[in-house]
Scaffold this motif. Structure first.
Motif, short mmCIF file in Angstrom:
data_model
loop_
_atom_site.label_atom_id
_atom_site.label_comp_id
_atom_site.label_asym_id
_atom_site.label_seq_id
_atom_site.Cartn_x
_atom_site.Cartn_y
_atom_site.Cartn_z
N UNK A 203 1.07 -1.08 -0.08
CA UNK A 203 -0.12 0.25 -0.22
C UNK A 203 0.53 0.77 0.03
N UNK A 204 1.86 1.28 0.75
CA UNK A 204 3.13 1.83 0.92
C UNK A 204 3.46 3.01 -0.62
N UNK A 205 3.61 1.27 -1.44
CA UNK A 205 4.77 2.08 -2.60
C UNK A 205 3.83 2.86 -3.96
N UNK A 206 3.35 3.74 -3.41
CA UNK A 206 2.59 4.66 -4.47
C UNK A 206 3.01 5.23 -5.61
N UNK A 403 -18.30 -19.01 5.97
CA UNK A 403 -18.73 -18.04 6.69
C UNK A 403 -18.09 -17.46 7.85
N UNK A 404 -17.44 -17.53 8.42
CA UNK A 404 -16.62 -17.00 9.48
C UNK A 404 -15.58 -16.18 8.88
N UNK A 405 -15.20 -16.03 8.27
CA UNK A 405 -13.52 -15.42 7.51
C UNK A 405 -14.58 -14.56 7.34
N UNK A 406 -16.13 -14.87 6.29
CA UNK A 406 -16.59 -13.72 5.90
C UNK A 406 -17.01 -12.25 7.39
N UNK A 407 -17.94 -13.01 7.69
CA UNK A 407 -17.61 -12.43 9.45
C UNK A 407 -16.89 -11.23 9.62
N UNK A 408 -15.69 -11.58 10.03
CA UNK A 408 -14.96 -11.20 10.24
C UNK A 408 -14.16 -10.01 8.83
N UNK A 409 -14.61 -10.08 7.81
CA UNK A 409 -14.00 -9.17 7.10
C UNK A 409 -15.03 -7.32 7.07
N UNK A 410 -16.66 -7.51 8.28
CA UNK A 410 -17.54 -7.23 8.87
C UNK A 410 -16.31 -6.37 9.31
N UNK A 430 -11.18 -5.05 1.89
CA UNK A 430 -10.90 -5.96 2.72
C UNK A 430 -9.94 -7.08 2.28
N UNK A 431 -11.14 -7.25 1.13
CA UNK A 431 -10.63 -7.91 -0.14
C UNK A 431 -9.40 -8.02 -0.19
N UNK A 432 -8.75 -6.92 -1.07
CA UNK A 432 -7.02 -7.43 -1.22
C UNK A 432 -6.56 -7.30 -0.13
N UNK A 433 -6.80 -6.74 0.85
CA UNK A 433 -6.02 -7.17 2.49
C UNK A 433 -5.66 -9.20 2.39
N UNK A 434 -7.06 -9.91 2.59
CA UNK A 434 -7.11 -11.16 1.97
C UNK A 434 -6.02 -12.04 0.78
N UNK A 435 -6.03 -11.01 -0.25
CA UNK A 435 -5.19 -11.92 -1.17
C UNK A 435 -3.01 -11.06 -1.02
N UNK A 436 -3.59 -9.97 -0.20
CA UNK A 436 -2.28 -9.97 -0.02
C UNK A 436 -1.76 -11.19 1.83
N UNK A 437 -2.16 -11.37 2.32
CA UNK A 437 -2.27 -11.89 3.03
C UNK A 437 -1.97 -13.70 2.78
N UNK A 438 -2.83 -13.88 2.13
CA UNK A 438 -2.52 -15.43 1.60
C UNK A 438 -1.62 -15.70 0.46
N UNK A 490 -1.17 -18.00 -7.81
CA UNK A 490 -0.78 -17.36 -6.69
C UNK A 490 -2.75 -16.96 -7.09
N UNK A 491 -3.48 -16.39 -6.24
CA UNK A 491 -4.74 -16.12 -6.32
C UNK A 491 -4.38 -14.65 -6.63
N UNK A 492 -3.43 -13.83 -6.24
CA UNK A 492 -3.25 -12.81 -6.61
C UNK A 492 -2.78 -12.73 -8.23
N UNK A 493 -2.23 -13.55 -8.45
CA UNK A 493 -2.43 -13.57 -10.00
C UNK A 493 -3.39 -13.72 -10.81
N UNK A 494 -4.13 -14.40 -10.41
CA UNK A 494 -5.31 -15.59 -10.79
C UNK A 494 -6.70 -14.13 -11.19
#
Length: 852
Positions: A203-206, A403-410, A430-438, A490-494
């Protein structure tokens, strides 16, 4: 839009010789595949020979681009799979007319006396691959052809090129500019290429250089004449070659023009190590014998990116806001052309090249993709997405997040998943954060493996499925371009790859809602129709909620696995969500979402552009086109094809002289129950299902209280017109509003009363042989409309048409009074085992036992 007559190219395949032996007997079983664009033809297989002769098979293609390549590949057919024997390609540009020092020539016609067959040597796909032999071909245009074919076709099209994100070993101009689809037959899921694009940055690499650059080559002006005379024959035929690193592209040439207009677009994937690369535009004059370099324009890639950022104020974007999809404004660049030699008569003019440049970071491309996908599932169009809509959206891309992961996004957005909604920006972040984590988890595992000296020479890969307990996306082939994404990517690539593909046309997002049904390329698991000779295998079992649905073909007796499309799986999940929730608001949200998707898809398949889905649908479901009444080109929309008519005699009436034989109303998956109570025990598991609620009539419900019930379930691939089961007189129809739950067997065996909650039309038929018969036509998920074509108040007969369903799966429920019918024994037996029977219109379903 203007209609153009297509140009036709003929290719005659004669023989091949000196092919490489691939089989143990020292021979091969060769066949040839010929491709032009997306058109493909294949010869027969000649067994056990290295010198096959096909006797002059002629194939015909439509030509959209006169500078395209014709691809020919030779293969050895094996019992399982195939072996590559060699390939060649032919530039269609060699068939065009020319006028130069070597003399004039008209366009090459297939039937020209001088057009003789030519031997083409077979080449390898990659280095160190063994290939031998050559193939004899004859190629030429046919029909009425304009001698200015290249100019004519150029006016009809705009081409788009994209740099590959996994390049092969061959970096020639032709292989990069013209995608060799013949090579894709041997795609490998190995994603270990060192050339793979890195889509990730923090995120910092603008100021990151990584992203997608769109380059549109607009035109050139004031080019120098080719010769000393003013005659138009001496004007040049210019085209542009664009070079960037190992990637090279070429525009079409424009005949006889000093001010050519190309309007052609290409997309470049930019890597960080390429920031100091030069983007070179070389302007050539096309000649049949030798192309001449006129001049060039050089631009620094890093400077272009910085100018694009400044032009679109990228440095001030900051936090994502709930705006429309980010679409940077192209930067127009006009640069003087540097000539390679002096043109004395041209000193008073400045020749220029005009291009447009647009740069979009990968992060913004992914954000745009999430926005476009969210809008599809945002049933109330309020620019925010609730818990159920987010579940449905993730299901469409094969997500396995809990479902628990989706709840955590909220929770991470300080939202209550039961009461609040995520804005598009919050969802994308939120979805970008999940992608980066994976992504970071996978990088860590790969790093650990690389440090293990014992794995230094191992070809085994880290399997992403073994690392990640949950996957945000599971798509093995891109539903937009059809390219294999592999099972270990990798999910990020997809996500980034798909975001790039939809970047030029966000209407392509619809393929994620309906892609599993229309295109084999979409499915997140490979669909194979498995035909088995026993009732259970592996994890499959008759009557259970299997991954797909098992039905028995009445004619062959075989058990067949029915393809379950993506939207049906989505419907089932939403249905169970509604049934399991104690909140009335959840059920309402599910119904609204299903209704929105159904109406939206109905509009899409009523549009003229939907005709492009007809042929993939036929291929995917292996439909018999020989029984269709109207020719395929006559269908103006996909829906017109969907409720197509069949030729007379395509369906046969059982016992035509015996009106006491009730027949099937449709090509369908059939179930029947001698009593309604038995249907509720065995099949219909709705918590409060009743005949009265189905008919929306308490009085008529009493008439069928102890009666019999038949269910005709139509899958999307079925013939979707339905016909009358008995002779009699029809009443006026009664239309009942409702929702659009799927009518899949798993849904019917859920707690939700699907039949009584869905939209439906009720008709009654007074029959001398069967008494009063109730016919209930039930809409389902993705069914836009139920159309009745029968005429009430007149005597009608078995197999007379009653109506049709527009796109989607659908069901008809028929009720008989108590003691009025005895169903066929084989149909009853299957129904008692929770097994549907595949039958056709006009097939016998039972005999009348009605006493007046």
């Amino acid at each position: 839009m203007a209609q153009f007559e297509p140009y036709h190219l003929k290719v005659e395949v004669f023989e091949a010789r000196d092919l490489l032996p691939k089989d143990f007997n020292g021979k091969s079983d060769p066949y040839v595949v010929v491709k032009l664009g997306r058109q493909r033809h294949q010869t027969s297989v000649i067994p056990k020979t290295l010198n096959p002769n096909w006797g002059g098979l002629i194939f015909e293609f439509e030509v959209d681009d006169p500078t395209d390549f014709l691809y020919i590949s030779v293969w050895d057919k094996d019992i399982i799979g195939k072996d590559f024997l060699g390939k060649t390609k032919f530039p269609l540009i060699d068939l065009l007319p020319h006028n130069n020092d070597e003399g004039a020539r008209n366009i090459v016609m297939f039937d020209d006396v001088d057009n003789e067959p030519v031997w083409f040597p077979l080449k390898q796909r990659r280095c160190r691959e063994k290939v031998s032999g050559e193939i004899l071909l004859k190629i030429g245009y046919s029909g009425n052809v304009n001698q200015d074919i290249d100019c004519d076709l150029a006016r009809r099209q705009t081409r788009i090129y994209v740099t590959p994100d996994n390049k092969g070993e061959d970096d020639s101009i032709d292989n990069l500019h013209f995608i060799d689809e013949g090579d894709q037959d041997e795609e490998d899921d190995d994603d270990s290429s060192d050339e793979k694009i890195n889509y990730f940055y923090s995120d910092e690499d603008n100021n990151s250089f990584r992203g997608l650059m769109m380059i549109e080559v607009i035109n050139a002006s004031n080019l120098p004449k080719r010769g000393p005379f003013q005659d138009i024959r001496d004007n040049c035929d210019p085209y542009v070659i664009i070079s960037f690193g190992k990637n090279t592209f070429r525009t079409r040439f424009i005949r006889h023009s000093l001010n050519p207009v190309w309007n052609e677009t290409l997309y470049l994937h930019l890597k960080e190590e390429q920031e100091n690369y030069t983007l070179k535009f070389s302007i050539y004059d096309y000649n049949i014998s030798k192309n001449t370099l006129i001049g060039y324009v050089n631009l620094n890639a890093k400077n272009l990116v910085e100018e694009c950022r400044k032009y679109n104020n990228y440095s001030d974007v900051g936090e994502l806001k709930d705006l429309e999809i980010l679409d940077p404004v192209p930067l127009e660049v006009v640069k003087p052309i540097e000539f390679v030699k002096d043109h004395p008569d041209h000193n008073n003019y400045e020749s220029t090249l005009k291009i447009k440049i647009k740069f979009t970071p990968y992060k913004d491309l992914r954000r745009n993709f999430w926005y476009a996908l969210a809008k599809t599932y945002d049933s109330d169009s309020n620019l925010s997405i609730n818990y159920i809509e987010l579940q449905a959206m993730l299901d469409s891309i094969g997500s396995t997040v809990s479902d628990e992961t989706i709840k955590l996004m909220f929770t991470n957005c300080n939202k209550d998943y039961l009461e609040d909604e995520l804005t598009y920006a919050e969802m994308a972040k939120t979805l970008e954060q999940v992608l980066i984590k994976h992504h970071e988890i996978i990088l860590k595992k790969k790093s650990e493996k690389s440090k293990n000296k014992w794995n230094k020479f191992s070809k085994s890969q880290i399997k992403i499925g073994d690392i990640l307990e949950e996957k945000l996306i599971q798509i093995y082939k891109c539903p937009i371009c059809g390219v294999s994404l592999g099972k270990n990517r990798d999910e990020l690539d997809i996500i980034s790859h798909i975001a790039v593909c939809v970047n030029s046309d966000y209407s392509q997002i619809d393929k994620f809602v309906m892609g599993g049904l229309i295109s084999e390329a979409y499915t997140s698991r490979k669909w194979y129709s498995k035909v088995i000779k026993f009732v259970g295998y592996g994890q499959y079992s008759i009557g259970k909620n299997n991954a797909n649905i098992l039905v028995q073909d009445r004619e062959s007796g075989l058990i067949i696995e029915e393809k379950m499309s993506a939207f049906v799986r989505l419907g089932i999940r939403l249905l169970y969500k509604s049934a399991c929730s104690d909140k009335a608001t959840d059920a309402k949200l599910v119904k609204n979402l299903l209704a929105t998707l159904s109406f939206r898809q109905g509009k899409i398949y009523d549009s003229p552009s939907s005709v492009k889905n007809i042929l993939p649908f036929i291929k995917f479901h292996k439909l018999n086109t020989g029984e269709i009444l109207d020719p395929l080109p006559s269908f103006k929309t996909f829906n017109e094809f969907f409720y197509r008519k069949l030729k007379p005699g395509a369906r046969v009436l059982a016992l035509p002289d015996n009106p006491k034989c009730a027949v099937s109303m449709a090509d369908c998956r059939f179930s029947c129950f001698q009593t309604i109570d038995s249907s509720k025990k065995l099949w219909i598991k709705g918590s409060s299902f009743s005949v009265a609620s189905l008919l929306d009539d308490e009085k008529m419900g009493e008439l069928y209280k102890n009666g019999s019930l038949a269910i005709f379930r139509l899958a999307p691939q079925d013939y979707h017109r339905f016909h009358l089961p008995v002779d009699g007189v029809l009443s006026e129809p009664k239309f009942i509003t409702g929702t659009y739950y799927t009518v899949n067997p798993m849904a019917i065996r859920s707690r939700t009363d699907v039949y009584t909650e869905n939209v439906r039309v009720v008709s009654y038929m007074d029959s001398e042989e069967f008494g009063k018969v109730a016919i209930v036509c039930i809409g389902a998920m993705m069914v836009g409309s139920i159309i009745l074509t029968s005429k009430p108040g007149v005597k009608l007969h078995r197999m007379d048409e009653h109506g049709y369903f527009a796109f989607g799966g659908s069901t008809i429920v028929v009720l008989f009074q108590e003691g009025s019918i005895e169903f066929d024994r084989d149909l009853l037996n299957n129904s008692s085992q929770h097994l549907e029977t595949l039958i056709r219109v006009g097939s016998s379903i039972g005999i009348s036992t009605f006493n007046k």
